[in-house]
Design an enzyme around this catalytic site. Structure first.
Site, PDB file in Angstrom:
ATOM      1  N   SER A 185       0.809  -1.230   0.000  1.00 18.58           N
ATOM      2  CA  SER A 185       0.000   0.000   0.000  1.00 18.58           C
ATOM      3  C   SER A 185       0.844   1.283   0.000  1.00 18.58           C
ATOM      4  CB  SER A 185      -1.048   0.016   1.132  1.00 18.58           C
ATOM      5  OG  SER A 185      -0.686  -0.776   2.211  1.00 18.58           O
ATOM      6  N   ASP A 210       8.652   8.172 -13.394  1.00 18.44           N
ATOM      7  CA  ASP A 210       9.330   9.337 -12.815  1.00 18.44           C
ATOM      8  C   ASP A 210       9.110   9.454 -11.313  1.00 18.44           C
ATOM      9  OD1 ASP A 210      10.286  10.081 -15.235  1.00 18.44           O
ATOM     10  OD2 ASP A 210       8.689  11.516 -15.690  1.00 18.44           O
ATOM     11  N   ASN A 211       8.354   8.541 -10.757  1.00 17.77           N
ATOM     12  CA  ASN A 211       8.024   8.625  -9.328  1.00 17.77           C
ATOM     13  C   ASN A 211       8.921   7.735  -8.479  1.00 17.77           C
ATOM     14  OD1 ASN A 211       5.756  10.379  -9.624  1.00 17.77           O
ATOM     15  ND2 ASN A 211       4.600   8.640 -10.427  1.00 17.77           N
ATOM     16  N   ASP A 226      19.852  17.882   1.149  1.00 15.91           N
ATOM     17  CA  ASP A 226      21.113  17.316   1.656  1.00 15.91           C
ATOM     18  C   ASP A 226      22.283  17.787   0.797  1.00 15.91           C
ATOM     19  OD1 ASP A 226      19.550  15.904   3.455  1.00 15.91           O
ATOM     20  OD2 ASP A 226      19.593  14.036   2.308  1.00 15.91           O
TER      21      ASP A 226
END
Length: 334
Positions: free
Chosen positions: A21, A119-120, A289
């Site tokens: 999920s 792209d995710n 970062d």
């Protein structure tokens, strides 16, 4: 000093996301239902490993920007005595980080799965061992404290406030008493909200404070600054009480594609970021970062603040063109 995580990156399918999920584009902390995900990811898909976790990422980027000598950054954090721990040690070595991990066998090495579809990328972090760092069992040991004394600049991401406040305070006080630079990151809105007391215990020792616009807004709200103007927030954060009065605090807030705001000695300056075609952006997750890593790479060399911001923008611009906190072999920063 921070939360060392082994980044495990893989291109997965929709079924894998559905099974656990996961949303295609998200960042979550692992729950019980995700425990089997990490092993399954390794078994089922072609994975890439990288030394990760916010603080370690920034050190890795700073080292990449500096190139030579190697091991300019020493890193402390907690890992497990396991396969993932061994891989993490190898990966930090490859990145030329002088990592001194506290190894324990109660919890497994912290991991962050990056499940890529198109792209995710869906991030699932299991802090595990990273949560188990102990001041008395690692930081206080003579050989480790000597490494702290040797350092001139310190950086700890705000995430570590949830792990070992006493370790942070020991390092922060040492920096303040010896007029060395102590840098910190707000890291996430939840740090400003739910770990506010810890944050405010450390803030008087902070010489350089980093954050993005969302974290800055959360910080301002919690501090009752009564403003949403990011320049005003920087000014007010800069003016909060400070232990070492020989150095004025510097506050640096990024705003994604918008200009970076820096508050120092009663003035607030803005710096435009490097332009980038939205189509060239692959993954903005490591940008914060990378920004800090670029900034620190110049700061440790005693460069002026505008040069630190320039390097920060360059590093972030490189990172967002690639998946994960990865980079080409050499920088071409001038």
């Amino acid at each position: 000093m921070g939360n060392p995580l082994l980044d495990i990156i893989a291109v997965v399918d929709k079924d894998f996301l559905e099974k656990y999920s996961l949303k295609p584009n998200d960042q979550i902390l692992a729950e019980d239902k995700h425990k089997a995900l990490f092993e399954e990811l390794v078994k089922k898909f072609k994975v890439e490993y990288h030394a990760g976790g916010a603080t370690q990422n920034s050190i890795k980027i700073a080292q990449w920007m500096i190139q030579e000598p190697h091991n300019v950054g020493t890193f402390f954090g907690c890992i497990g005595k396991d396969k993932f721990g061994d891989i993490l040690k190898q990966k930090s070595k490859e990145a030329h980080i002088d990592a001194h991990y506290f190894e324990q066998d109660e919890e497994p090495t912290g991991t962050c799965a990056a499940c890529i579809t198109g792209d995710n990328r869906s991030l699932v972090a299991n802090l595990a061992a990273a949560n188990c760092y102990k001041k008395d069992k690692h930081l206080d040991l003579e050989e480790n404290w000597k490494l702290v004394e040797k350092a001139k600049v310190y950086y700890i991401a705000g995430f570590f406030l949830t792990v070992s406040l006493e370790s942070i305070l020991k390092v922060a006080k040492h920096a303040s008493e010896n007029n060395k630079l102590f840098c910190m990151n707000l890291s996430a809105p939840f740090i400003c909200q739910f770990f506010k007391d810890n944050l405010m215990q450390v803030l008087p020792y902070v010489d350089v404070l980093f954050g993005n616009e969302i974290e800055a807004a959360a910080f301002a709200k919690e501090q009752d600054f009564e403003t949403e103007d990011i320049k005003e927030i920087a000014k007010k954060a800069q003016a909060l009480p400070k232990d070492n009065t020989k150095r004025q605090r510097i506050v640096v807030f990024t705003q994604g594609k918008d200009e970076t705001v820096m508050g120092q000695s009663d003035t607030v300056e803005t710096f435009p970021v490097l332009k980038i075609d939205p189509e060239d952006i692959v993954d903005t997750n490591g940008a914060g970062d990378a920004f800090v890593g670029g900034f620190l790479s110049e700061l440790v060399q005693g460069k002026p603040m505008h040069q630190c911001v320039k390097a920060a923008h360059y590093a972030a611009n490189v990172i967002i063109r690639r998946a994960g906190c990865t980079f080409p072999e050499k920088p071409d920063f001038k």
